[in-house]
Design an enzyme around this catalytic site. Structure first.
Site, PDB file in Angstrom:
ATOM      1  N   SER A 154       0.924  -1.612   0.092  1.00 46.53           N
ATOM      2  CA  SER A 154      -0.140  -0.019   0.153  1.00 46.53           C
ATOM      3  C   SER A 154       0.997   1.718   0.567  1.00 46.53           C
ATOM      4  O   SER A 154       0.161   2.641  -0.426  1.00 46.53           O
ATOM      5  CB  SER A 154      -0.969   0.334   0.970  1.00 46.53           C
ATOM      6  OG  SER A 154      -0.389   0.004   2.221  1.00 46.53           O
ATOM      7  N   HIS A 209      -6.040  -4.248  -0.905  1.00 45.87           N
ATOM      8  CA  HIS A 209      -5.639  -3.193  -1.201  1.00 45.87           C
ATOM      9  C   HIS A 209      -6.392  -3.493  -2.680  1.00 45.87           C
ATOM     10  O   HIS A 209      -6.488  -2.658  -3.997  1.00 45.87           O
ATOM     11  CB  HIS A 209      -4.253  -2.069  -1.270  1.00 45.87           C
ATOM     12  CG  HIS A 209      -4.191  -0.994  -0.659  1.00 45.87           C
ATOM     13  ND1 HIS A 209      -4.564  -0.461  -0.007  1.00 45.87           N
ATOM     14  CD2 HIS A 209      -4.138  -1.535   1.119  1.00 45.87           C
ATOM     15  CE1 HIS A 209      -4.532   0.298   0.840  1.00 45.87           C
ATOM     16  NE2 HIS A 209      -3.997  -0.835   1.884  1.00 45.87           N
ATOM     17  N   LYS A 247     -11.610  -0.332   2.292  1.00 48.81           N
ATOM     18  CA  LYS A 247     -11.193   0.433   1.303  1.00 48.81           C
ATOM     19  C   LYS A 247     -12.158   0.614  -0.315  1.00 48.81           C
ATOM     20  O   LYS A 247     -13.158   1.059  -0.420  1.00 48.81           O
ATOM     21  CB  LYS A 247      -9.811  -0.297   1.007  1.00 48.81           C
ATOM     22  CG  LYS A 247      -8.997  -0.895   2.562  1.00 48.81           C
ATOM     23  CD  LYS A 247      -7.483  -1.041   1.991  1.00 48.81           C
ATOM     24  CE  LYS A 247      -7.062  -0.799   3.223  1.00 48.81           C
ATOM     25  NZ  LYS A 247      -7.108   0.279   4.286  1.00 48.81           N
TER      26      LYS A 247
HETATM   27  C1  LIG Z   1      -2.787  -5.251   3.469  1.00 49.36           C
HETATM   28  C2  LIG Z   1      -3.532  -4.628   4.005  1.00 49.36           C
HETATM   29  N1  LIG Z   1      -3.882  -5.171   5.412  1.00 49.36           N
HETATM   30  C3  LIG Z   1      -4.681  -4.818   6.558  1.00 49.36           C
HETATM   31  C4  LIG Z   1      -5.342  -3.447   7.024  1.00 49.36           C
HETATM   32  C5  LIG Z   1      -6.041  -2.734   7.324  1.00 49.36           C
HETATM   33  O1  LIG Z   1      -7.606  -2.597   7.315  1.00 49.36           O
HETATM   34  P1  LIG Z   1      -9.116  -2.302   8.106  1.00 49.36           P
HETATM   35  O2  LIG Z   1      -9.333  -1.438   8.069  1.00 49.36           O
HETATM   36  O3  LIG Z   1     -10.137  -3.054   7.325  1.00 49.36           O
HETATM   37  O4  LIG Z   1      -8.331  -3.113   9.234  1.00 49.36           O
HETATM   38  C6  LIG Z   1      -4.851  -2.454   5.638  1.00 49.36           C
HETATM   39  C7  LIG Z   1      -5.290  -1.060   5.326  1.00 49.36           C
HETATM   40  O5  LIG Z   1      -3.694   0.234   5.682  1.00 49.36           O
HETATM   41  C8  LIG Z   1      -3.757  -2.695   4.404  1.00 49.36           C
HETATM   42  O6  LIG Z   1      -3.316  -2.409   3.685  1.00 49.36           O
END
Ligand SMILES: Cc1ncc(COP(=O)(O)O)c(C=O)c1O
Length: 407
Positions: free
Chosen positions: A196, A230, A259
């Site tokens: 990300s 993402h 997202k």
């Molecule tokens: C690879 C990854 N996993 C998990 C998350 C966290 O997602 P959530 O907001 O649903 O906990 C993110 C977000 O920043 C992410 O980039």
């Protein structure tokens, strides 16, 4: 008892974070959403300012958060069932909307079953608790998201049972696999689908092939896990995410509804046995209230939209705007990391200039994220732009024009 002594120690610790440049900046508060007008997309007003801002720092890639169908679905679910579940899932906190979303997302990513969580973060932590035993060895990409790193830590595996391979380096992945002890029963290889901070993606086809070669060495094989938070919804011809883009199928898919789908919550999609193990053993699933029915109903609607012609149109628009922005950067001679994902990094490679450019964009009504040392290595200072389907051609044009004027 007052917390005076604790407060003093914590203030000192926070001061150290600030000195090291690792403290989070003050949180801005969004006070108003301003719907699209004329040739421009949505804008936002922040507390303490009359200015209208365009968000190029939102993960809402398909821009579904304000979609009337999602709002209606959330509204109806709330009117029918109320706002909170009243208990955890196994104590009658499971509503029809939870079950429906699990079925729907499993179908979306083409897996037999799924469990939903409050977030992708807690999904990763839950997965680690569910599938680790004392003879499990975990291997991850060096640039994995914090939730995966945390998941590996809370699974309490001793450090020899852990390997980290250099970012997207397949030879180094093989090295990690070669180093797994003969006494290990199962190996888990886990990685982000889309990274990300950079917008690049894991070569999942290669990872899956390599893991298959090592499969026979361990009692329970080598299990591949992609966290495609993402990617799902935003990537690939049908928004199926990075694995589909790479033409392969990892064993377990973790994702978020927060997202591309514009809602909230996370999921694990896998075989029936893995999903049942999650239900039985994942503390972050078992001992916490689930998502609201409103979130679930909105997420089901988001998945339905993704599978419709209107959803494919959104995805096509997202791709066009991303291409327009990437071409605009290239036209100005600015450096990025190539790729089709709507996370578009601008490599500034200097701390002071990164801060200056973030401030310049903010002063001109553009919200972006600047990444400087120690969040990224020295020399990799970056501004992360995130395109979404509600950005218009005129929006992207105006941001490129602003960048052109920046000296
Ligand atoms: C690879 C990854 N996993 C998990 C998350 C966290 O997602 P959530 O907001 O649903 O906990 C993110 C977000 O920043 C992410 O980039």
């Amino acid at each position: 008892m007052a917390t005076d002594k604790l407060d003093a120690s914590l203030e000192k610790e926070i001061g150290e974070l600030k000195d090291e440049g690792r403290a989070k900046s003050r949180e801005r508060i969004i006070e108003a959403y301003i719907p699209p007008r004329g040739e421009f997309g949505p804008r936002y007003r922040l507390a303490g300012s009359d200015k209208e801002f365009i968000r190029l720092n939102s993960n809402s890639y398909l821009s579904l958060s304000n979609h009337p169908d999602l709002i209606r679905a959330a509204d109806e679910a709330t009117r029918d069932f109320g706002v909170g579940p009243g208990a955890v899932r196994f104590i009658d906190g499971t509503f029809a909307h939870h079950a429906a979303l699990e079925k729907r997302v499993a179908r979306f990513v083409d897996k037999p079953a799924a469990k939903i969580f409050n977030s992708a973060y807690t999904s990763n932590c839950g997965l680690a608790l569910a599938i680790s035993n004392k003879a499990t060895h975990w291997i991850g990409d060096q640039l994995n998201h914090n939730s995966i790193i945390r998941a590996m830590r809370i699974s309490n595996i001793p450090s020899p049972n852990k390997g980290i391979f250099k970012h997207n380096d397949m030879d180094d992945l093989k090295r990690c696999l070669d180093e797994v002890g003969e006494d290990m029963e199962r190996v888990v290889v886990i990685f982000d689908g889309i990274f990300s901070m950079r917008g690049d993606y894991a070569p999942i086809d290669k990872i899956v092939d390599i893991c298959r070669d090592y499969e026979g060495r361990f009692r329970d094989g080598v299990v591949t896990v992609v966290d495609d938070s993402h990617g799902i919804g935003a990537y690939g011809d049908r928004g199926r995410g990075t694995a589909d883009y790479c033409g392969t199928t990892p064993d377990i898919i973790v994702g978020t509804f927060g997202k591309a789908f514009g809602v909230n919550g996370g999921f694990i999609a896998a075989s029936n046995a893995v999903v049942e193990a999650v239900r039985q053993k994942a503390d972050t699933y078992i001992y916490t209230n689930p998502l609201s029915v409103a979130d679930c109903a909105a997420a089901v609607k988001a998945l339905d939209i993704c599978d419709s012609d209107a959803g494919l149109d959104r995805l096509a628009r997202l791709k066009q705007r991303t291409r327009q922005f990437r071409q605009g950067l290239a036209g100005l001679g600015l450096e990025s990391i190539a790729g089709p994902h709507p996370v578009v990094p601008l490599m500034v490679r200097e701390t002071a200039k990164t801060h200056e450019l973030v401030k310049y964009l903010f002063d001109n009504g553009v919200l972006v994220v600047g990444l400087t040392f120690p969040v990224v290595p020295k020399g990799d200072e970056t501004i992360r732009f995130q395109i979404n389907a509600a950005h218009t051609e005129a929006d992207i044009h105006s941001v490129i024009e602003l960048l052109k004027k920046f000296k």
